[in-house]
Design a protein around this motif. Structure first.
Motif, PDB file in Angstrom:
ATOM      1  N   ARG A  88      97.135  80.583  34.113  1.00  0.00           N
ATOM      2  CA  ARG A  88      96.235  81.459  33.864  1.00  0.00           C
ATOM      3  C   ARG A  88      94.698  81.014  33.456  1.00  0.00           C
ATOM      4  NH1 ARG A  88      99.695  82.798  29.755  1.00  0.00           N
ATOM      5  NH2 ARG A  88      98.904  82.566  27.549  1.00  0.00           N
ATOM      6  N   GLU A  89      94.819  79.727  32.700  1.00  0.00           N
ATOM      7  CA  GLU A  89      93.837  79.135  32.199  1.00  0.00           C
ATOM      8  C   GLU A  89      92.993  78.172  33.083  1.00  0.00           C
ATOM      9  OE1 GLU A  89      94.731  77.053  28.670  1.00  0.00           O
ATOM     10  OE2 GLU A  89      95.058  78.872  27.370  1.00  0.00           O
ATOM     11  N   PHE A  90      93.559  77.549  34.068  1.00  0.00           N
ATOM     12  CA  PHE A  90      93.114  76.600  35.059  1.00  0.00           C
ATOM     13  C   PHE A  90      92.784  77.240  36.419  1.00  0.00           C
ATOM     14  CE2 PHE A  90      97.497  75.234  35.576  1.00  0.00           C
ATOM     15  CZ  PHE A  90      97.783  75.535  36.965  1.00  0.00           C
ATOM     16  N   LEU A  91      93.448  78.352  36.573  1.00  0.00           N
ATOM     17  CA  LEU A  91      93.058  79.131  37.825  1.00  0.00           C
ATOM     18  C   LEU A  91      91.957  80.106  37.769  1.00  0.00           C
ATOM     19  CD1 LEU A  91      96.599  79.827  39.422  1.00  0.00           C
ATOM     20  CD2 LEU A  91      95.088  77.974  40.184  1.00  0.00           C
ATOM     21  N   LYS A  92      91.188  79.860  38.581  1.00  0.00           N
ATOM     22  CA  LYS A  92      90.159  81.211  38.291  1.00  0.00           C
ATOM     23  C   LYS A  92      90.588  82.563  38.794  1.00  0.00           C
ATOM     24  CE  LYS A  92      86.383  77.948  39.877  1.00  0.00           C
ATOM     25  NZ  LYS A  92      85.008  77.528  40.982  1.00  0.00           N
ATOM     26  N   LYS A  93      91.250  82.615  39.618  1.00  0.00           N
ATOM     27  CA  LYS A  93      91.726  84.292  39.748  1.00  0.00           C
ATOM     28  C   LYS A  93      93.416  84.029  40.080  1.00  0.00           C
ATOM     29  CE  LYS A  93      87.613  85.561  42.313  1.00  0.00           C
ATOM     30  NZ  LYS A  93      87.073  86.408  43.749  1.00  0.00           N
ATOM     31  N   SER A  94      94.142  84.196  38.982  1.00  0.00           N
ATOM     32  CA  SER A  94      95.344  83.897  38.836  1.00  0.00           C
ATOM     33  C   SER A  94      96.068  85.574  39.149  1.00  0.00           C
ATOM     34  CB  SER A  94      95.903  83.478  37.496  1.00  0.00           C
ATOM     35  OG  SER A  94      95.535  84.546  36.604  1.00  0.00           O
ATOM     36  N   THR A  95      97.165  85.495  39.839  1.00  0.00           N
ATOM     37  CA  THR A  95      97.621  86.705  40.065  1.00  0.00           C
ATOM     38  C   THR A  95      98.678  87.108  38.969  1.00  0.00           C
ATOM     39  OG1 THR A  95      99.544  85.469  41.088  1.00  0.00           O
ATOM     40  CG2 THR A  95      97.778  86.008  42.693  1.00  0.00           C
ATOM     41  N   LYS A  96      99.319  88.384  39.249  1.00  0.00           N
ATOM     42  CA  LYS A  96     100.284  88.688  38.125  1.00  0.00           C
ATOM     43  C   LYS A  96     101.449  87.905  37.966  1.00  0.00           C
ATOM     44  CE  LYS A  96     102.362  93.178  36.680  1.00  0.00           C
ATOM     45  NZ  LYS A  96     102.716  94.551  36.794  1.00  0.00           N
ATOM     46  N   GLN A  97     101.793  87.292  39.067  1.00  0.00           N
ATOM     47  CA  GLN A  97     103.063  86.331  38.800  1.00  0.00           C
ATOM     48  C   GLN A  97     102.746  85.095  38.341  1.00  0.00           C
ATOM     49  OE1 GLN A  97     104.474  86.413  42.860  1.00  0.00           O
ATOM     50  NE2 GLN A  97     105.408  88.352  42.847  1.00  0.00           N
ATOM     51  N   GLU A  98     101.411  84.755  38.190  1.00  0.00           N
ATOM     52  CA  GLU A  98     100.771  83.325  37.839  1.00  0.00           C
ATOM     53  C   GLU A  98     100.562  83.404  36.473  1.00  0.00           C
ATOM     54  OE1 GLU A  98      99.357  81.749  42.084  1.00  0.00           O
ATOM     55  OE2 GLU A  98      98.127  82.503  40.778  1.00  0.00           O
ATOM     56  N   GLN A  99     100.284  84.650  35.657  1.00  0.00           N
ATOM     57  CA  GLN A  99      99.990  84.696  34.605  1.00  0.00           C
ATOM     58  C   GLN A  99     100.758  83.881  33.288  1.00  0.00           C
ATOM     59  OE1 GLN A  99      97.305  86.313  32.920  1.00  0.00           O
ATOM     60  NE2 GLN A  99      96.166  86.419  35.164  1.00  0.00           N
ATOM     61  N   ASP A 100     102.146  84.000  33.427  1.00  0.00           N
ATOM     62  CA  ASP A 100     103.152  83.487  32.707  1.00  0.00           C
ATOM     63  C   ASP A 100     103.571  82.130  32.895  1.00  0.00           C
ATOM     64  OD1 ASP A 100     102.662  85.826  31.026  1.00  0.00           O
ATOM     65  OD2 ASP A 100     104.220  86.867  31.650  1.00  0.00           O
ATOM     66  N   GLN A 101     103.028  81.504  33.959  1.00  0.00           N
ATOM     67  CA  GLN A 101     103.637  80.431  34.419  1.00  0.00           C
ATOM     68  C   GLN A 101     102.903  79.177  33.790  1.00  0.00           C
ATOM     69  OE1 GLN A 101     105.295  79.911  38.525  1.00  0.00           O
ATOM     70  NE2 GLN A 101     104.544  81.906  39.061  1.00  0.00           N
ATOM     71  N   VAL A 102     103.600  78.074  33.531  1.00  0.00           N
ATOM     72  CA  VAL A 102     103.131  76.796  33.101  1.00  0.00           C
ATOM     73  C   VAL A 102     103.736  75.613  33.796  1.00  0.00           C
ATOM     74  CG1 VAL A 102     102.659  78.020  30.805  1.00  0.00           C
ATOM     75  CG2 VAL A 102     104.882  76.878  31.224  1.00  0.00           C
ATOM     76  N   THR A 103     102.916  74.702  33.674  1.00  0.00           N
ATOM     77  CA  THR A 103     103.382  73.263  34.086  1.00  0.00           C
ATOM     78  C   THR A 103     103.362  72.406  32.937  1.00  0.00           C
ATOM     79  OG1 THR A 103     102.476  73.665  36.431  1.00  0.00           O
ATOM     80  CG2 THR A 103     102.937  71.444  35.744  1.00  0.00           C
ATOM     81  N   LYS A 104     104.356  71.461  32.841  1.00  0.00           N
ATOM     82  CA  LYS A 104     104.335  70.726  31.608  1.00  0.00           C
ATOM     83  C   LYS A 104     104.635  69.302  32.031  1.00  0.00           C
ATOM     84  CE  LYS A 104     106.940  74.206  28.838  1.00  0.00           C
ATOM     85  NZ  LYS A 104     108.070  74.571  27.950  1.00  0.00           N
ATOM     86  N   VAL A 105     103.661  68.108  31.320  1.00  0.00           N
ATOM     87  CA  VAL A 105     103.881  66.825  31.857  1.00  0.00           C
ATOM     88  C   VAL A 105     104.272  66.164  30.664  1.00  0.00           C
ATOM     89  CG1 VAL A 105     102.473  64.892  32.893  1.00  0.00           C
ATOM     90  CG2 VAL A 105     101.977  67.371  33.417  1.00  0.00           C
ATOM     91  N   PHE A 106     105.174  65.167  31.058  1.00  0.00           N
ATOM     92  CA  PHE A 106     105.529  64.335  29.833  1.00  0.00           C
ATOM     93  C   PHE A 106     105.688  62.932  30.163  1.00  0.00           C
ATOM     94  CE2 PHE A 106     107.472  68.567  29.223  1.00  0.00           C
ATOM     95  CZ  PHE A 106     107.448  68.651  27.949  1.00  0.00           C
ATOM     96  N   TYR A 107     105.754  61.943  29.301  1.00  0.00           N
ATOM     97  CA  TYR A 107     106.323  60.525  29.557  1.00  0.00           C
ATOM     98  C   TYR A 107     107.607  60.502  30.060  1.00  0.00           C
ATOM     99  CZ  TYR A 107     102.015  58.575  27.499  1.00  0.00           C
ATOM    100  OH  TYR A 107     100.573  58.057  27.228  1.00  0.00           O
ATOM    101  N   CYS A 108     107.516  59.824  31.476  1.00  0.00           N
ATOM    102  CA  CYS A 108     109.058  59.706  31.793  1.00  0.00           C
ATOM    103  C   CYS A 108     109.893  58.506  31.139  1.00  0.00           C
ATOM    104  CB  CYS A 108     108.736  59.230  33.368  1.00  0.00           C
ATOM    105  SG  CYS A 108     110.355  59.267  34.197  1.00  0.00           S
ATOM    106  N   THR A 109     111.090  58.847  31.268  1.00  0.00           N
ATOM    107  CA  THR A 109     112.097  58.038  30.432  1.00  0.00           C
ATOM    108  C   THR A 109     112.112  56.579  31.171  1.00  0.00           C
ATOM    109  OG1 THR A 109     114.000  59.052  31.568  1.00  0.00           O
ATOM    110  CG2 THR A 109     113.407  59.675  29.302  1.00  0.00           C
ATOM    111  N   TYR A 110     111.799  56.748  32.675  1.00  0.00           N
ATOM    112  CA  TYR A 110     111.905  55.425  33.420  1.00  0.00           C
ATOM    113  C   TYR A 110     110.426  54.726  33.350  1.00  0.00           C
ATOM    114  CZ  TYR A 110     115.784  57.819  35.943  1.00  0.00           C
ATOM    115  OH  TYR A 110     116.912  58.213  35.972  1.00  0.00           O
ATOM    116  N   SER A 111     110.463  53.423  33.096  1.00  0.00           N
ATOM    117  CA  SER A 111     109.251  52.656  32.953  1.00  0.00           C
ATOM    118  C   SER A 111     108.869  51.916  34.079  1.00  0.00           C
ATOM    119  CB  SER A 111     109.724  51.831  31.578  1.00  0.00           C
ATOM    120  OG  SER A 111     110.511  50.850  31.863  1.00  0.00           O
TER     121      SER A 111
END
Length: 269
Positions: A88-111
């Motif tokens: 809902r923060e990076f989309l200019k026009k988020s739908t109702k279904q996209e309001q609560d969705q998130v994408t999470k990025v971490f360092y991978c355990t594979y190097s």
């Protein structure tokens, strides 16, 4: 049998590998077997960092909601990828279904890329054709890209190898902890002070108007009631009470009268 040579550590030019949980695509469901989803995901990553630092990404059929991306080690905008991306923060026009969705990025355990492919992840190279007629300043995603948020490592399948490392505090500091005061001990002065007892409520009933009043006479009135309610005895002289008032009957008079009538009855037999 000769002993297996251990895998050498990654070199100085080895790219970095990040794990993306619930990657963003236009329709909300990521399937990296589809060319359209590959292009949408690559363009989203290019909104966070320069596309020239984005080399490839890996996907696995058994991990549809997780992708591993390969980023150049010298990428200066890595902190813009790590953390929680709220749709809902990076989309200019988020739908109702996209309001609560998130994408999470971490360092991978594979190097290394070798470790990633060795564990069954398929490499997809980023194509330059995906960005020819596209710009980070577009009608879908906010420009400039908003900052990400701190997030905890997701709960992963215990039967598989964990893919996410906790976010480093130097890159994404966690929010300050709020300490709450412990609850007061039951019976203490603080507990009694804070305890608000409800006011007593008068209830209608048999005792609403107080205790029932006794109708029995008290003191001399009780004796007078006996005197007035007792049946008259023939031949018995009633004597006035001392000081006037109701007539009093002595117990000795009652006893003598009863004896007299009893003797008279016996003589007649």
């Amino acid at each position: 049998m000769p002993k297996r040579i251990p895998t050498p550590p990654p070199g100085d030019d080895e790219p970095r590998y990040l794990t993306v949980v619930h990657p963003y695509v236009l329709d909300g469901v990521c399937n990296m077997e589809l060319p359209k989803d590959r292009q949408d995901f690559a363009r989203w990553v290019a909104c966070c960092i320069d596309a020239k630092y984005f080399y490839a990404f890996f996907h696995k059929p058994s991990a549809r909601d997780m992708v591993i991306i390969e980023i150049a080690r010298e990428c200066p905008q890595l902190d813009r990828l790590l953390g929680e991306h709220r749709w809902r923060e990076f989309l200019k026009k988020s739908t109702k279904q996209e309001q609560d969705q998130v994408t999470k990025v971490f360092y991978c355990t594979y190097s290394t890329g070798r470790q990633v492919q060795k564990n069954g992840w398929k490499r997809i190279y980023v194509e330059d054709a995906w960005f020819k007629t596209w710009s980070p300043n577009n009608h879908l995603i906010t420009f400039p890209y908003p900052e990400t948020h701190f997030c905890e490592v997701p709960i992963e399948d215990q039967t598989n190898h964990p893919m996410c490392r906790p976010l480093p505090g130097a890159v994404k500091p966690p929010p300050p902890e709020t300490l709450t005061a412990p609850a007061p001990v039951v019976g203490s002065q603080q507990w009694i002070t804070g305890k608000q007892l409800p006011a007593p409520i008068a209830r209608a009933g048999a005792w609403a108007k107080g205790a029932p009043k006794s109708t029995a006479p008290l003191g001399n009135a009780w004796k007078a009631a006996i005197a007035t309610s007792s049946p008259p005895i023939p031949g018995l002289k009633k004597q006035p009470a001392v000081g006037g008032g109701p007539i009093a009957v002595k117990a000795s008079d009652v006893c003598m009268s009863y004896t007299f009538f009893l003797l008279k009855y016996l003589c007649m037999l």
